[in-house]
Design a protein around this motif. Structure first.
Motif, short mmCIF file in Angstrom:
data_model
loop_
_atom_site.label_atom_id
_atom_site.label_comp_id
_atom_site.label_asym_id
_atom_site.label_seq_id
_atom_site.Cartn_x
_atom_site.Cartn_y
_atom_site.Cartn_z
N TYR A 108 0.83 -1.20 0.00
CA TYR A 108 0.00 0.00 0.00
C TYR A 108 0.87 1.26 0.00
O TYR A 108 2.03 1.24 0.41
N ASP A 109 0.27 2.35 -0.44
CA ASP A 109 1.03 3.59 -0.63
C ASP A 109 1.28 4.34 0.67
O ASP A 109 2.32 4.98 0.84
N PHE A 110 0.30 4.31 1.56
CA PHE A 110 0.39 5.11 2.78
C PHE A 110 0.06 4.24 3.99
O PHE A 110 -0.83 3.37 3.93
N TRP A 111 0.77 4.51 5.09
CA TRP A 111 0.63 3.72 6.31
C TRP A 111 0.50 4.63 7.53
O TRP A 111 1.11 5.71 7.57
N GLY A 112 -0.26 4.17 8.50
CA GLY A 112 -0.31 4.85 9.78
C GLY A 112 0.84 4.40 10.66
O GLY A 112 1.65 3.55 10.28
N GLN A 113 0.89 4.96 11.86
CA GLN A 113 2.00 4.67 12.77
C GLN A 113 1.74 3.43 13.61
O GLN A 113 2.65 2.91 14.26
N GLY A 114 0.51 2.97 13.60
CA GLY A 114 0.17 1.75 14.33
C GLY A 114 -0.41 2.00 15.70
O GLY A 114 -0.14 3.02 16.33
N THR A 115 -1.21 1.05 16.16
CA THR A 115 -1.78 1.10 17.50
C THR A 115 -1.68 -0.30 18.11
O THR A 115 -1.97 -1.30 17.44
N GLN A 116 -1.26 -0.36 19.36
CA GLN A 116 -1.01 -1.65 20.01
C GLN A 116 -2.31 -2.25 20.53
O GLN A 116 -3.09 -1.57 21.22
N VAL A 117 -2.52 -3.50 20.22
CA VAL A 117 -3.62 -4.27 20.79
C VAL A 117 -3.01 -5.44 21.56
O VAL A 117 -2.24 -6.22 21.00
N THR A 118 -3.34 -5.53 22.83
CA THR A 118 -2.83 -6.60 23.67
C THR A 118 -4.01 -7.37 24.26
O THR A 118 -4.88 -6.77 24.90
N VAL A 119 -4.04 -8.66 24.01
CA VAL A 119 -5.11 -9.51 24.52
C VAL A 119 -4.53 -10.40 25.60
O VAL A 119 -3.59 -11.17 25.35
N SER A 120 -5.09 -10.28 26.79
CA SER A 120 -4.60 -11.10 27.90
C SER A 120 -5.39 -12.41 27.95
O SER A 120 -6.60 -12.43 27.76
N SER A 121 -4.68 -13.47 28.21
CA SER A 121 -5.32 -14.80 28.22
C SER A 121 -5.82 -15.14 29.62
O SER A 121 -5.55 -14.46 30.58
#
Length: 121
Positions: A108-121
């Motif tokens: 893809y041409d453009f990207w965001g900086q990202g966001t963390q998703v953490t799932v606890s078990s």
């Protein structure tokens, strides 16, 4: 040029839900196919979902099919990723991307900086 800013990540228990948002700058948002990718620690970035310009066509990775929903609001220049029945293995940094061609490849041409998703078990 399109700037993308993700939000909505956080810590959630397994089985829970989160909704990610990606806000795009500019007046050409509706001209772009929008996608979500994710990258877990120590792994390569992988495709999650993609949505067409109008929002009438979507494609999902097998690993999230039936649990995640991608949508967009062209009036708000925003794409969403509703995540339900989250699993530990969904833990990753989630990125939104904009491009001209719908593909599962990270071309893809453009990207965001990202966001963390953490799932606890």
């Amino acid at each position: 040029q399109v700037q993308l800013v993700e939000s909505g990540g956080g810590l959630v228990q397994a089985g829970g839900s989160l909704r990610l948002s990606c806000a795009a700058s500019g007046r050409t948002f509706s001209q772009y196919v929008m996608a979500w990718f994710r990258q877990a620690a120590g792994k390569e970035r992988e495709f999650v979902a993609v949505i067409s310009r109008s929002g009438d066509s979507t494609t999902y990775a097998d690993s999230v099919k039936g649990r995640f929903t991608i949508s967009r609001d062209n009036a708000k220049n925003t794409v969403y990723l509703q995540m339900s029945s989250l699993k530990f293995e969904d833990t990753a940094v989630y990125y939104c991307a904009a491009g001209r061609i719908a593909t599962m490849r990270d071309s893809y041409d453009f990207w965001g900086q990202g966001t963390q998703v953490t799932v606890s078990s």
